[in-house]
Design a protein around this motif. Structure first.
Motif, PDB file in Angstrom:
ATOM      1  N   LEU A 282     -11.525  39.369  23.974  1.00  0.00           N
ATOM      2  CA  LEU A 282     -11.602  39.091  22.228  1.00  0.00           C
ATOM      3  C   LEU A 282     -12.949  39.824  21.809  1.00  0.00           C
ATOM      4  O   LEU A 282     -13.026  40.319  20.963  1.00  0.00           O
ATOM      5  CB  LEU A 282     -11.745  37.513  22.047  1.00  0.00           C
ATOM      6  CG  LEU A 282     -10.787  36.741  22.192  1.00  0.00           C
ATOM      7  CD1 LEU A 282     -10.970  35.128  22.255  1.00  0.00           C
ATOM      8  CD2 LEU A 282      -9.459  37.334  21.198  1.00  0.00           C
TER       9      LEU A 282
ATOM     10  N   GLN B 118     -11.909  43.344  21.477  1.00  0.00           N
ATOM     11  CA  GLN B 118     -10.985  43.659  20.582  1.00  0.00           C
ATOM     12  C   GLN B 118     -11.799  43.746  19.040  1.00  0.00           C
ATOM     13  O   GLN B 118     -11.596  44.693  18.247  1.00  0.00           O
ATOM     14  CB  GLN B 118      -9.881  42.707  20.313  1.00  0.00           C
ATOM     15  CG  GLN B 118      -9.041  42.785  21.597  1.00  0.00           C
ATOM     16  CD  GLN B 118      -8.078  41.835  21.618  1.00  0.00           C
ATOM     17  OE1 GLN B 118      -8.162  40.751  21.206  1.00  0.00           O
ATOM     18  NE2 GLN B 118      -6.920  41.936  22.495  1.00  0.00           N
ATOM     19  N   TRP B 119     -12.716  42.518  18.928  1.00  0.00           N
ATOM     20  CA  TRP B 119     -13.460  42.362  17.586  1.00  0.00           C
ATOM     21  C   TRP B 119     -14.542  43.363  17.507  1.00  0.00           C
ATOM     22  O   TRP B 119     -15.182  43.573  16.348  1.00  0.00           O
ATOM     23  CB  TRP B 119     -13.813  40.984  17.461  1.00  0.00           C
ATOM     24  CG  TRP B 119     -12.576  40.209  16.965  1.00  0.00           C
ATOM     25  CD1 TRP B 119     -11.914  39.470  17.689  1.00  0.00           C
ATOM     26  CD2 TRP B 119     -12.148  40.115  15.619  1.00  0.00           C
ATOM     27  NE1 TRP B 119     -10.931  38.716  16.921  1.00  0.00           N
ATOM     28  CE2 TRP B 119     -11.048  39.212  15.708  1.00  0.00           C
ATOM     29  CE3 TRP B 119     -12.561  40.653  14.432  1.00  0.00           C
ATOM     30  CZ2 TRP B 119     -10.406  39.098  14.466  1.00  0.00           C
ATOM     31  CZ3 TRP B 119     -11.872  40.693  13.521  1.00  0.00           C
ATOM     32  CH2 TRP B 119     -10.707  39.769  13.442  1.00  0.00           C
TER      33      TRP B 119
ATOM     34  N   TYR C 264     -11.829  32.106  18.009  1.00  0.00           N
ATOM     35  CA  TYR C 264     -13.121  33.022  18.056  1.00  0.00           C
ATOM     36  C   TYR C 264     -13.575  33.277  16.786  1.00  0.00           C
ATOM     37  O   TYR C 264     -14.890  33.211  16.676  1.00  0.00           O
ATOM     38  CB  TYR C 264     -12.537  34.332  18.798  1.00  0.00           C
ATOM     39  CG  TYR C 264     -13.620  35.368  19.211  1.00  0.00           C
ATOM     40  CD1 TYR C 264     -14.396  34.945  20.306  1.00  0.00           C
ATOM     41  CD2 TYR C 264     -14.040  36.280  18.292  1.00  0.00           C
ATOM     42  CE1 TYR C 264     -15.322  35.835  20.455  1.00  0.00           C
ATOM     43  CE2 TYR C 264     -14.959  37.079  18.434  1.00  0.00           C
ATOM     44  CZ  TYR C 264     -15.673  36.877  19.682  1.00  0.00           C
ATOM     45  OH  TYR C 264     -16.763  37.815  19.784  1.00  0.00           O
TER      46      TYR C 264
ATOM     47  N   ASN D 181      -8.004  31.842  21.211  1.00  0.00           N
ATOM     48  CA  ASN D 181      -7.325  32.907  20.538  1.00  0.00           C
ATOM     49  C   ASN D 181      -8.223  33.468  19.512  1.00  0.00           C
ATOM     50  O   ASN D 181      -9.248  33.042  19.259  1.00  0.00           O
ATOM     51  CB  ASN D 181      -6.103  32.296  19.885  1.00  0.00           C
ATOM     52  CG  ASN D 181      -6.185  31.058  19.005  1.00  0.00           C
ATOM     53  OD1 ASN D 181      -7.083  31.036  18.355  1.00  0.00           O
ATOM     54  ND2 ASN D 181      -5.286  30.066  19.158  1.00  0.00           N
ATOM     55  N   HIS D 182      -7.597  34.419  18.695  1.00  0.00           N
ATOM     56  CA  HIS D 182      -8.401  35.015  17.752  1.00  0.00           C
ATOM     57  C   HIS D 182      -8.930  34.139  16.474  1.00  0.00           C
ATOM     58  O   HIS D 182     -10.029  34.254  16.167  1.00  0.00           O
ATOM     59  CB  HIS D 182      -7.517  35.990  17.178  1.00  0.00           C
ATOM     60  CG  HIS D 182      -7.224  37.164  17.786  1.00  0.00           C
ATOM     61  ND1 HIS D 182      -8.331  38.255  17.988  1.00  0.00           N
ATOM     62  CD2 HIS D 182      -6.163  37.636  18.593  1.00  0.00           C
ATOM     63  CE1 HIS D 182      -7.831  39.211  18.843  1.00  0.00           C
ATOM     64  NE2 HIS D 182      -6.425  38.852  19.126  1.00  0.00           N
TER      65      HIS D 182
END
Length: 445
Positions: free
Chosen positions: A309, A312-313, A6, A2-3
């Protein structure tokens, strides 16, 4: 995955990777406090030469990280050891060639980067000292890449932080206290590279199980036939990096035709760009480790989560980085120089650096996915296309002078991101994950 997990991997890697451009940034900042912009230009030219050599062979760190991550995913101790021994031998061979060819390298590069005799003299002094650090710099690439691939994050962070702190302390001591000027800056970097290698070697030696240590010298570990996949990936990464270096060297050479102040201003802005890019490189390294683990363990869920991820990042980090620079650009610029004329030129072109994170994030962060997959052909092809965009844009925007130069660079960064995004579906098909079915949660690493 998950975030929070990560980020738990990415943030230490950001701290680790950002120390690389800080070596050049600190060198620039220290001489920027002297009373002549020629010092900044001399270090800038000298730094470009070594950035060229290091970046050209940066595949040593990148490919080592990818192969080590996949080997760790398979839990094969011999593969893990080979992922270290092969690039170490390659780094030693390359280093010997570069040191032997130091005179023609210097004679070919300096006239291309500047025609100012004072700047050339300062850059020559810088080069004559730093060239002896090249073998240690390349070996450090292999050691750090291997440690990253095995997720030895704390030790990697320590090693990189040590190198940077040592460089800063010695820069201040040699330049501010001993007044050694450009030679002091080069000596500080040389000492930091050598001592970092010694410490890194000790860390690696302790990390290898005692029963495996002797195998690093066995002939089967350096069998030329076993290099095929590594050399193919390194070839593609070499071509990719060559394209990138053409962009930066053309950028520096073209900027040098606009005068010493603009050359110095561009050097400062490029150093800021390096810091931004290496922040992204921290995210890319996290994605590389996770992608390599997913492929090594054949975990489709972890691979797909890593892709999500990463996208998104890339977006989140670009917004944060651009905003921070926009709000604090004056303070950031003053950290590099106190010369009014140079600060004025930096302010003239700062808007381009605000744009850089917004257009470049995907091109840098997604790079990690392809490295973890040890699939470099897409990285090669997208960079060739982006280079063409840069050269065409530079030609068409020639009348805009230095603004045209920055416009071409931003278009290059945009093309790099766009082309790499388009290659992500092809990568998934190549890996075969699109046809694999899994149940349950992804495996933890």
């Amino acid at each position: 995955m998950n975030h929070s997990k990560y980020l738990g991997l990415a943030l230490p890697l950001i701290l680790t990777t950002i120390t690389t451009p800080l070596l050049g940034a600190v060198d620039t900042a220290v001489v920027g406090q002297l009373d002549d912009s020629s010092y900044i230009a001399g270090v800038a030219v000298g730094t470009i030469i070594f950035n060229t050599m290091y970046w050209l062979f940066g595949f040593l760190r990148v490919s080592t990280s990818g192969f080590a991550a996949q080997a760790h995913g398979t839990k094969n101790e011999e593969d893990i050891l080979r992922s270290l021994s092969r690039p170490l031998l390659l780094a030693l061979s390359i280093s010997a060639i570069l040191v032997a060819l130091q005179y023609p390298i210097k004679e070919q590069f300096l006239p291309l980067l500047t025609s100012d005799p004072v700047v050339q003299s300062l850059a020559t002094d810088y080069f004559a000292i730093r060239i002896w650090g090249v073998p240690f710099g390349l070996l450090n690439y292999v050691i750090i890449g291997w440690m990253m691939g095995l997720a030895m994050i704390k030790k990697t962070l320590f090693l990189q932080m040590y190198m940077n702190v040592t460089n800063i302390v010695l820069d201040i001591l040699f330049v501010k206290v001993f007044s050694w000027g450009v030679g002091g800056v080069a000596a500080a970097t040389l000492i930091s590279e050598v001592s970092t290698f010694v410490i890194g070697l000790v860390i690696v030696w302790k990390a290898i199980p005692a029963k495996q240590r002797k195998k690093i010298l066995q002939i089967k570990s350096i069998d030329l036939s076993s290099y095929k996949k590594m050399m193919r990936m390194n070839r593609d990464l070499f071509i990719r990096t060559l394209c990138l270096l053409i962009v930066f060297n053309v950028f520096t050479a073209k900027g040098g035709t606009f005068g010493t102040e603009i050359l110095a201003a561009n050097a400062i802005l490029i150093q800021i760009h390096y810091i931004m890019a290496y922040i992204y490189d921290g995210f890319a390294n996290a994605s590389s480790i996770l992608a390599g683990r997913a492929i090594g363990s054949n975990d489709k869920t972890l691979y797909q989560t890593t892709i999500r991820l990463t996208f998104q990042w890339a977006v989140i980090s670009s917004l944060i980085i651009s905003s921070v620079y926009y709000l604090f650009n004056d303070q950031i610029h003053q950290m590099f120089t106190s010369i009014p004329e140079v600060l004025h030129e930096v302010g003239t072109y700062e808007a381009w650096i605000v744009c850089f994170p917004l257009v470049s994030s995907f091109g840098v962060v997604l790079h990690g996915i392809f490295v973890g997959a040890t699939e470099a052909s897409s990285l090669r092809n997208t960079m060739i296309l982006a280079l063409l965009v840069f050269l065409i844009s530079l030609f068409l925007a020639a009348r805009l002078d230095n603004h045209g130069l920055w416009l071409a660079f931003i278009l290059f960064s945009s093309a790099r991101s766009l082309f790499l995004i388009l290659h992500v579906p092809k990568l998934s098909r190549t890996l075969g994950f699109h046809a694999v079915r899994y149940e349950g949660e992804s495996k933890e690493f």
